[in-house]
Design a protein around this motif. Structure first.
Motif, PDB file in Angstrom:
ATOM      1  N   TYR A  11       0.839  -1.202   0.000  1.00  0.00           N
ATOM      2  CA  TYR A  11       0.000   0.000   0.000  1.00  0.00           C
ATOM      3  C   TYR A  11       0.880   1.259   0.000  1.00  0.00           C
ATOM      4  CZ  TYR A  11       0.778   0.232   5.092  1.00  0.00           C
ATOM      5  OH  TYR A  11       1.343   0.312   6.336  1.00  0.00           O
ATOM      6  N   HIS A  57       1.719  -8.833  -4.017  1.00  0.00           N
ATOM      7  CA  HIS A  57       1.230  -7.688  -3.245  1.00  0.00           C
ATOM      8  C   HIS A  57       1.150  -8.057  -1.781  1.00  0.00           C
ATOM      9  CE1 HIS A  57      -0.677  -3.766  -2.793  1.00  0.00           C
ATOM     10  NE2 HIS A  57      -1.486  -4.338  -1.910  1.00  0.00           N
ATOM     11  N   THR A  63      -6.030   1.109   0.870  1.00  0.00           N
ATOM     12  CA  THR A  63      -5.443   2.073  -0.062  1.00  0.00           C
ATOM     13  C   THR A  63      -4.616   1.408  -1.162  1.00  0.00           C
ATOM     14  OG1 THR A  63      -3.629   2.390   1.511  1.00  0.00           O
ATOM     15  CG2 THR A  63      -5.415   4.013   1.541  1.00  0.00           C
ATOM     16  N   MET A  65      -5.887  -1.065  -2.933  1.00  0.00           N
ATOM     17  CA  MET A  65      -6.854  -1.710  -3.831  1.00  0.00           C
ATOM     18  C   MET A  65      -6.749  -1.209  -5.267  1.00  0.00           C
ATOM     19  SD  MET A  65      -9.265  -3.970  -4.084  1.00  0.00           S
ATOM     20  CE  MET A  65      -9.919  -4.255  -2.422  1.00  0.00           C
ATOM     21  N   GLU A  66      -6.597   0.094  -5.454  1.00  0.00           N
ATOM     22  CA  GLU A  66      -6.519   0.640  -6.806  1.00  0.00           C
ATOM     23  C   GLU A  66      -5.336   0.041  -7.557  1.00  0.00           C
ATOM     24  OE1 GLU A  66      -6.087   4.930  -9.152  1.00  0.00           O
ATOM     25  OE2 GLU A  66      -6.417   4.893  -6.986  1.00  0.00           O
ATOM     26  N   PHE A  67      -4.222  -0.095  -6.876  1.00  0.00           N
ATOM     27  CA  PHE A  67      -3.037  -0.683  -7.503  1.00  0.00           C
ATOM     28  C   PHE A  67      -3.317  -2.132  -7.923  1.00  0.00           C
ATOM     29  CE2 PHE A  67       1.047  -2.553  -8.006  1.00  0.00           C
ATOM     30  CZ  PHE A  67       1.902  -1.520  -8.372  1.00  0.00           C
ATOM     31  N   ARG A  69      -6.120  -3.559  -8.613  1.00  0.00           N
ATOM     32  CA  ARG A  69      -7.035  -3.594  -9.768  1.00  0.00           C
ATOM     33  C   ARG A  69      -6.309  -3.272 -11.069  1.00  0.00           C
ATOM     34  NH1 ARG A  69     -11.946  -0.882  -6.345  1.00  0.00           N
ATOM     35  NH2 ARG A  69     -12.987  -2.836  -5.777  1.00  0.00           N
ATOM     36  N   GLU A  70      -5.349  -2.366 -11.003  1.00  0.00           N
ATOM     37  CA  GLU A  70      -4.537  -2.065 -12.193  1.00  0.00           C
ATOM     38  C   GLU A  70      -3.748  -3.300 -12.630  1.00  0.00           C
ATOM     39  OE1 GLU A  70      -4.011   0.596 -14.129  1.00  0.00           O
ATOM     40  OE2 GLU A  70      -5.366   2.007 -13.135  1.00  0.00           O
ATOM     41  N   SER A  97     -13.489  -5.374   2.323  1.00  0.00           N
ATOM     42  CA  SER A  97     -12.248  -5.015   1.635  1.00  0.00           C
ATOM     43  C   SER A  97     -11.331  -6.225   1.483  1.00  0.00           C
ATOM     44  CB  SER A  97     -11.528  -3.913   2.415  1.00  0.00           C
ATOM     45  OG  SER A  97     -10.315  -3.572   1.782  1.00  0.00           O
ATOM     46  N   GLU A 100     -12.569  -8.628  -1.151  1.00  0.00           N
ATOM     47  CA  GLU A 100     -12.313  -8.176  -2.517  1.00  0.00           C
ATOM     48  C   GLU A 100     -10.863  -8.434  -2.914  1.00  0.00           C
ATOM     49  OE1 GLU A 100     -13.058  -6.315  -6.298  1.00  0.00           O
ATOM     50  OE2 GLU A 100     -14.160  -7.535  -4.827  1.00  0.00           O
TER      51      GLU A 100
END
Length: 323
Positions: A11, A57, A63, A65-67, A69-70, A97, A100
């Protein structure tokens, strides 16, 4: 099977305060490279994402999560190492969270059976995705280095030692309250995230206790600190950090929180187990550690099961990509 290039991520705010988890990432990269894995840590010196086959990961902090998903959108294999322990029931938001993260991951790696049991009790993990990989410590902590360097540098004689970031879940304040009348000073080595908790610890500690800044991992001064202490103490509300493995390799008496994680890694007889919420239990455990010789079986057990980089071989197999 084919070789794969691995990018290690976490993160965004992780390295603002260096604790055990952040040190683990750097150590992980170095040890994977020793085992022949082409591993990089995410940052300005890493290659673009399209140059990597696998992303490992670390953590399920939201925080990140966006990474993640990329990574999935780029079609990369995602290996997730949650490094997660819930001391109390998580909120629904925390459960959602984590679920996911687990859904997105191709493989979810747990460092121990007890870590898996703790997480799976709140958020079930798809069994086909689960893998286990032991964590460990560097063999440099087995070297019979003198404790004099640390003692002379900080003007100490006998002392108890606690290593790790100072925060509420590590429970340093309970150790201070339990040992404040001890003639042997308790020395804390580590940074802090929560200034209020740190200041509460400093305020509660008697004058002969010491709070020392972060010491470089594997450094001579840190190894000297471990070798010279009368006992290593970690009475956290979560599993002990990898400094406990280092203390075991250094052959020092250990006082750890009782529970399934400690039993899985150290057994019930090789270390002194305490209730972290009980002043009397902590006092009794420390006294026993000071009066009981260290069993040589403890060092042998950790050497055989939790020594880097050998203990990471199961993870190397997970990181491979089928051709």
């Amino acid at each position: 099977m084919s070789d794969s290039r691995v990018l290690i991520t976490t993160y965004p705010a992780a390295f603002l305060h260096r604790g055990g988890g952040e040190l683990e990432l750097v150590d992980l990269m170095v040890n994977l490279r020793q085992l022949g894995v082409r591993a990089d840590l995410y940052g300005p010196n890493a290659q673009p994402l399209n140059k990597y086959d696998v992303v490992l990961h670390y953590s399920v902090i939201p925080t990140g999560m966006e990474f993640v998903r990329e990574v999935k959108a780029a079609g990369k294999k995602l290996v997730l190492m949650p490094s997660l322990w819930w001391s109390k029931e998580p909120t629904q938001a925390e459960k959602n969270s984590a679920a996911e993260f687990f859904r997105l991951a191709d493989v979810v790696v747990f460092k121990s059976k007890t870590e898996f049991d703790n997480v799976n009790a709140y958020v079930p993990v798809e069994q086909s995705k689960v893998a286990f990989c032991r964590w460990g410590a560097d063999s440099c902590f087995e070297e019979l280095i003198s404790g004099d360097l640390f003692k002379q540098t900080y003007k100490l004689d006998d002392y108890l030692l606690s290593v790790g970031i100072i925060e509420e879940r590590k429970n340093q304040l309970a150790a201070i309250h339990a040992l404040r009348d001890s003639k042997i000073p308790l020395v804390f080595v580590g940074d802090y995230r929560d200034r209020e908790y740190y200041e509460a610890c400093v305020k509660a500690a008697p004058g002969h206790f010491k709070f020392l800044p972060y010491l470089a991992p594997k450094s001579e001064i840190l190894r000297s600190a471990l070798r010279g202490c009368k006992a290593f103490i970690e009475v956290s509300l979560e599993p002990a950090g990898f400094s406990a493995f280092e203390a075991a390799l250094a052959r020092v008496p250990m006082v750890l929180t009782a529970g399934p994680w400690t039993q899985e890694h150290f057994g019930n007889e090789l270390v002194h187990l305490v209730d972290p919420m009980s002043t009397a239990s902590i006092q009794k455990g420390v006294q026993a550690a000071l009066n009981t010789p260290v069993s040589p079986q403890l060092q042998r057990s950790i050497h055989n099961q939790y020594l880097m980089p050998q203990c990471l071989e199961p993870l190397v197999r997970v990181l491979r990509v089928r051709s």
